[in-house]
Design a protein around this motif. Sequence first.
Motif, PDB file in Angstrom:
ATOM      1  N   GLU A 130      35.805 -50.144  -2.975  1.00 25.61           N
ATOM      2  CA  GLU A 130      36.756 -49.867  -1.906  1.00 25.61           C
ATOM      3  C   GLU A 130      38.045 -49.243  -2.434  1.00 25.61           C
ATOM      4  O   GLU A 130      38.631 -48.357  -1.800  1.00 25.61           O
ATOM      5  CB  GLU A 130      37.083 -51.156  -1.154  1.00 25.61           C
ATOM      6  CG  GLU A 130      35.925 -51.703  -0.337  1.00 25.61           C
ATOM      7  CD  GLU A 130      36.281 -52.999   0.362  1.00 25.61           C
ATOM      8  OE1 GLU A 130      37.421 -53.495   0.162  1.00 25.61           O
ATOM      9  OE2 GLU A 130      35.447 -53.533   1.104  1.00 25.61           O
ATOM     10  N   GLN A 131      38.512 -49.697  -3.582  1.00 25.21           N
ATOM     11  CA  GLN A 131      39.764 -49.180  -4.123  1.00 25.21           C
ATOM     12  C   GLN A 131      39.621 -47.726  -4.578  1.00 25.21           C
ATOM     13  O   GLN A 131      40.480 -46.882  -4.296  1.00 25.21           O
ATOM     14  CB  GLN A 131      40.222 -50.052  -5.288  1.00 25.21           C
ATOM     15  CG  GLN A 131      40.561 -51.476  -4.872  1.00 25.21           C
ATOM     16  CD  GLN A 131      41.042 -52.296  -6.049  1.00 25.21           C
ATOM     17  OE1 GLN A 131      41.707 -51.786  -6.952  1.00 25.21           O
ATOM     18  NE2 GLN A 131      40.715 -53.568  -6.054  1.00 25.21           N
ATOM     19  N   GLU A 251      45.446 -54.172  -7.389  1.00 22.78           N
ATOM     20  CA  GLU A 251      44.730 -55.377  -7.791  1.00 22.78           C
ATOM     21  C   GLU A 251      44.408 -56.253  -6.587  1.00 22.78           C
ATOM     22  O   GLU A 251      43.891 -57.345  -6.716  1.00 22.78           O
ATOM     23  CB  GLU A 251      45.545 -56.156  -8.833  1.00 22.78           C
ATOM     24  CG  GLU A 251      45.606 -55.414 -10.154  1.00 22.78           C
ATOM     25  CD  GLU A 251      46.445 -56.125 -11.195  1.00 22.78           C
ATOM     26  OE1 GLU A 251      46.995 -57.186 -10.883  1.00 22.78           O
ATOM     27  OE2 GLU A 251      46.526 -55.616 -12.324  1.00 22.78           O
ATOM     28  N   SER A 252      44.726 -55.748  -5.392  1.00 22.12           N
ATOM     29  CA  SER A 252      44.271 -56.349  -4.143  1.00 22.12           C
ATOM     30  C   SER A 252      43.419 -55.299  -3.448  1.00 22.12           C
ATOM     31  O   SER A 252      43.072 -54.283  -4.042  1.00 22.12           O
ATOM     32  CB  SER A 252      45.465 -56.771  -3.283  1.00 22.12           C
ATOM     33  OG  SER A 252      46.325 -55.674  -3.054  1.00 22.12           O
ATOM     34  N   ALA A 253      43.051 -55.512  -2.211  1.00 22.03           N
ATOM     35  CA  ALA A 253      42.135 -54.593  -1.534  1.00 22.03           C
ATOM     36  C   ALA A 253      42.784 -53.230  -1.318  1.00 22.03           C
ATOM     37  O   ALA A 253      43.986 -53.111  -1.142  1.00 22.03           O
ATOM     38  CB  ALA A 253      41.702 -55.188  -0.194  1.00 22.03           C
ATOM     39  N   ARG A 274      34.527 -58.021 -10.784  1.00 16.83           N
ATOM     40  CA  ARG A 274      35.332 -56.889 -10.322  1.00 16.83           C
ATOM     41  C   ARG A 274      34.559 -55.978  -9.379  1.00 16.83           C
ATOM     42  O   ARG A 274      35.108 -55.480  -8.384  1.00 16.83           O
ATOM     43  CB  ARG A 274      35.833 -56.099 -11.544  1.00 16.83           C
ATOM     44  CG  ARG A 274      36.494 -54.746 -11.222  1.00 16.83           C
ATOM     45  CD  ARG A 274      37.733 -54.911 -10.370  1.00 16.83           C
ATOM     46  NE  ARG A 274      38.361 -53.633 -10.086  1.00 16.83           N
ATOM     47  CZ  ARG A 274      37.989 -52.799  -9.115  1.00 16.83           C
ATOM     48  NH1 ARG A 274      36.974 -53.128  -8.315  1.00 16.83           N
ATOM     49  NH2 ARG A 274      38.634 -51.660  -8.927  1.00 16.83           N
ATOM     50  N   PHE A 275      33.271 -55.739  -9.648  1.00 14.98           N
ATOM     51  CA  PHE A 275      32.539 -54.729  -8.890  1.00 14.98           C
ATOM     52  C   PHE A 275      31.391 -55.301  -8.053  1.00 14.98           C
ATOM     53  O   PHE A 275      30.484 -54.562  -7.652  1.00 14.98           O
ATOM     54  CB  PHE A 275      32.011 -53.641  -9.833  1.00 14.98           C
ATOM     55  CG  PHE A 275      33.088 -52.748 -10.374  1.00 14.98           C
ATOM     56  CD1 PHE A 275      33.768 -51.879  -9.534  1.00 14.98           C
ATOM     57  CD2 PHE A 275      33.443 -52.778 -11.707  1.00 14.98           C
ATOM     58  CE1 PHE A 275      34.770 -51.053 -10.025  1.00 14.98           C
ATOM     59  CE2 PHE A 275      34.443 -51.958 -12.214  1.00 14.98           C
ATOM     60  CZ  PHE A 275      35.109 -51.088 -11.364  1.00 14.98           C
TER      61      PHE A 275
END
Length: 339
Positions: A130-131, A251-253, A274-275
């Motif tokens: 998403e990031q 480091e958040s959405a 993380r993924f």
Amino acid sequence: MTLGVGVIGVGMIGQDHIRRLTHVLSGARVAAVTDVDLDRARTVADDLPRAALHATGQDLIADPDVDAVVVTSWGPTHEEYVLACIEAGKQVFCEKPLATTEEACARIVDAEVAAGRRMVMVGFMRRYDEQYRAMKQVVTSGEIGLPLLMHAAHRNPSVPSHFTSDMIINDSTVHDIDVARWMFDDEIAAITVFKPRVSSKAAAGFNDPLLVLLEMASGVLVDVEAMVNAGFGYDIRGEVVCEDGTVELSESAGALVKSAGRVSGRVPGHWRERFARAFDTEFQAWIDAVTAGGTTGPSAWDGYAATVGCETGLAALHSGGRVPVVLRQRPDLYKEPTP
């Protein structure tokens, strides 16, 4: 329709994908498994409803209950299994690398072109994070001007004793090579690798960290800090510098677009943490596309380009100089952009 999926290779990543296919996603079931360690494959099969155990990958591909195949075996075996899937007319999801040499990847590209349709998806899961997607949307929209630079970092807390300097390129930086091509819809023109002061945590003869400089054909420069003994966690960084501002992974959405912003969040301890959602999204997209009669995502060409990038990076690492990236002509089959 429930897609019958055969899994070749049931090590850590293979078992993680089996869990995902069985308990997380919709539209598929694990129909068959195999592994070079047949006892391990038997144990996995025993825990799955109606999953066949096959002695070889070729037998699994030939199984009529297997509609599509996931290849998570040892990298040097990928070419054999992916080519067999193309010949059998079965869609295949292949974890990176597509194959371990430029020549092997080229044979896969040629086989797919001869078949006349895309049949291969390569597991570059960062494209589904998403990031990263939020960051690409900002870059592509042009809202902060043309991209000029990208700063990236790939930091592992530690690596096994068998890990080598070459694996920093082939196993870690390969993701940044693919992200750079995808982020800017562009090819890499040249690679230079710099060797900073060696960390005291690195084994003797091990160059850690590395700084990898990617020159894109458009002129964008991408610097990648690759460090595999960071100690504190699994830390993935990315920032694109554009004419009118920057956009970076948060480091958040989502992504953080800033001129004078701040970063908050935490650093995960492992790549699976993380993924995890990116893997889920990636596999669901593949299942949906195959069920509809096609495929999606990173292509065999993307796998080929990433392997060429890694080979060029290794040449730069060992020569200490700037090495041009030389790609063959891109076939028409791969000229349409993919998600």
